[in-house]
Design an enzyme around this catalytic site. Sequence first.
Site, PDB file in Angstrom:
ATOM      1  N   THR A  40       0.865  -1.189   0.000  1.00  0.00           N
ATOM      2  CA  THR A  40       0.000   0.000   0.000  1.00  0.00           C
ATOM      3  C   THR A  40       0.898   1.234   0.000  1.00  0.00           C
ATOM      4  OG1 THR A  40      -0.057   0.289   2.403  1.00  0.00           O
ATOM      5  CG2 THR A  40      -1.647  -1.268   1.456  1.00  0.00           C
ATOM      6  N   ASP A  41       0.314   2.424  -0.140  1.00  0.00           N
ATOM      7  CA  ASP A  41       1.110   3.655  -0.108  1.00  0.00           C
ATOM      8  C   ASP A  41       1.819   3.811   1.242  1.00  0.00           C
ATOM      9  OD1 ASP A  41       0.447   4.235  -2.658  1.00  0.00           O
ATOM     10  OD2 ASP A  41      -1.126   5.681  -2.168  1.00  0.00           O
ATOM     11  N   CYS A  42       1.135   3.406   2.318  1.00  0.00           N
ATOM     12  CA  CYS A  42       1.755   3.565   3.640  1.00  0.00           C
ATOM     13  C   CYS A  42       2.577   2.344   4.055  1.00  0.00           C
ATOM     14  CB  CYS A  42       0.695   3.896   4.679  1.00  0.00           C
ATOM     15  SG  CYS A  42      -0.821   2.951   4.516  1.00  0.00           S
ATOM     16  N   TYR A  43       2.264   1.155   3.487  1.00  0.00           N
ATOM     17  CA  TYR A  43       3.050  -0.064   3.740  1.00  0.00           C
ATOM     18  C   TYR A  43       3.465  -0.649   2.391  1.00  0.00           C
ATOM     19  CZ  TYR A  43       1.051  -0.020   8.502  1.00  0.00           C
ATOM     20  OH  TYR A  43       0.685   0.309   9.770  1.00  0.00           O
TER      21      TYR A  43
END
Lengths: 380, 136
Positions: A127-130
Site C-alpha cells: 500500500t502507499d503507507c506499507y
Amino acid sequence: MEKTYEEINEKIRKGKAVVLTAEQVSEMARTMSPKEILNKVDVVTTATFGAMCSSGAILNFGHATPPIRMERIELNGVPVSGGLAAVDTFVGATDCNPQRPDYGGAHIIQELIDGKSVVLEAWAKGTDCYPRTHIKTNVSLETMNEAILSNPRNAYQNYNVAVNSSDRIRYTYMGTLLPNFKNASYSSAGELSPLLNDPECRTIGLGTRIFLAGAQGYVTYNGTQFNTSKPVNKFGVPMGGSRTIAVAGEMREMNSRFLRGAYFEKYGVTMYVGIGVPIPVLDEDMAARVSIRNEQIETYIEDYGDDFKLIGTTNYAALRSGEIEFAGHKIHTAPLSSLARAREIADILKGWIERGEFQLTAPVRPMPANRSIKSLEENL
Amino acid sequence: MEKRIVLNFPPESTQKPVIYDIVKKFDVVTNILKANVKGDQGGRMIVELVADAKRIKEAVKYIESCGIEVSTLGSKITWNGDLCTDCGTCTSSCLSGALTIQAPDWKLKFNPDKCVACKLCLKACPLHLFSMDVFG
C-alpha cells in the site's frame, strides 16, 4: 468467622498465611469440619496440567524498513492469522500446515518460550503507507514487542470419561480409544483441579491472579463454552464439562516445563498448559468446597464409538484405581493430564504465596451466573 | 519368572531348532510373541520365557551358543524420559502392562521386560517420546 481478601493478603505479606494444596486439605477434611478448616487454612492451591486446545499467543513483530502490512503470515511454515493490523498475529495452538499435521502453533509457542528463533514469512499486496510485499526473517521473543499467551478456554470444570464400544480403534482428543471397551481415558486433575474446588466460581473471576505456565498470569474473562446448566451432584459438583476460564500471561516469564506442544494421533496438534489457581478460604462454604474428594467428583462415561452417547457415571477415586467396572466390562483407565506435574504446580504456587511473592485478587467482575451453550444450526 | 527377549538370527543360524531345544533341554515354557525369520536372510523373534531364573539363564546361554544374539526387548526401545510430563496417555493403549502410572507418585514407569513391541505407544504419546527399531 469469615475472612476478607485484605485480611488474607495481610497475612501473606507478613509471611503468616497458612497455605495448603487442595489434596492436602481434602485429606485434612476427613477428620476436620469446614469450620475447623476455615480457622486453620487461609489459601488452598489448585492446579492442572492438561491438553487445552483452545489456547494461543498474541505476538507483535515490530515494523521493518520499509514497512509491510502483513496479510498472509507463516511461522516455521505454519499459517497463522493475518487479520490483526500490520504486524500483530494470533498463533492458535491448533494452527498447522496440512502438509505436516503433527507440528503446529503449540510447538511454535513452546519453541519461542524455550528462547528459540522461528522463521517469519509474510506477504502483502503493498500500500502507499506499507509499500513492502514480502518479508522473510528470524524472530524470537527477544526481537518482538509483545508476546502474550492468550487462551480463550482453559481448565474445563470436570470432563467426561471416554470409552469406545465399537470394533475399531478411535483416535481422538481423548487419546487412542481401543475397541470393545478395552480402555477409558479421563482428563481432569480431580480433587486438585481448579474449578472443582470453587464449583460456582465464588472466588474465581475476571482479574484473578494465577500461575500460568510458570509465570504469574490472570483470568481475563469467562472462558468460551462457559456453561452453568449441567446437573450438579449431591456434593455440589457439576457433571461433565461446565465452567471454563480465559487466561493470559507474559510469555517471556514462562517455562516450557509447564507448556508443551503436543500431537494426538490422527486428531491434530494441541497444547499442554499448566495452570494453578489459589482459592481463598473466605468462609465455611468455601472451606467445604475445597474439601471435595475424588470419590465425590462424579462424571459421565461417554461412548466415542457410538455417537458420544452418555452411557454411565463414575468417579475420580474409581478412575484413579486403574480400572472401572461398567456393564460387565472391567475397563483399564488412564489419565490424559499429568497429576505429577499438577502437584508440582500446586506446590510452586504454595511456595510463592508463603514467601509473600504472590497476593490474592478479588474478582473485578464475577463469572456469569446463568449460561447454557448453543449448538450450531445449519440454516442456509 | 517371565522374561521377554529378542532373538537376532544371523542367516547361518536359522536352521537350528533352538525353541524346541530350550523347551526340551531346560523345561522352559516358551511363547513366541512375534517372529520374522527367513531361512536365507536371518531375522528376529520376540519370545516370552517362563521358568525359574536359573533355567532362563541357562536357556539364554544355550541360544547364544548357537550363534544367535539375545537382547532384552527394552534395549530396542528408546523412551525420552527427560522430556516426559507424566501425563499417562501412553498407558491407555499399553495392554501388556509395560507402561504404568499410578499412586502414590503418578510418575510414568516403563518395564521393558513386559513390553511386546506392539508399537501402540509410539503413536499414543502426544510428545512422540518413544521410538523403536524392532523389525525396523
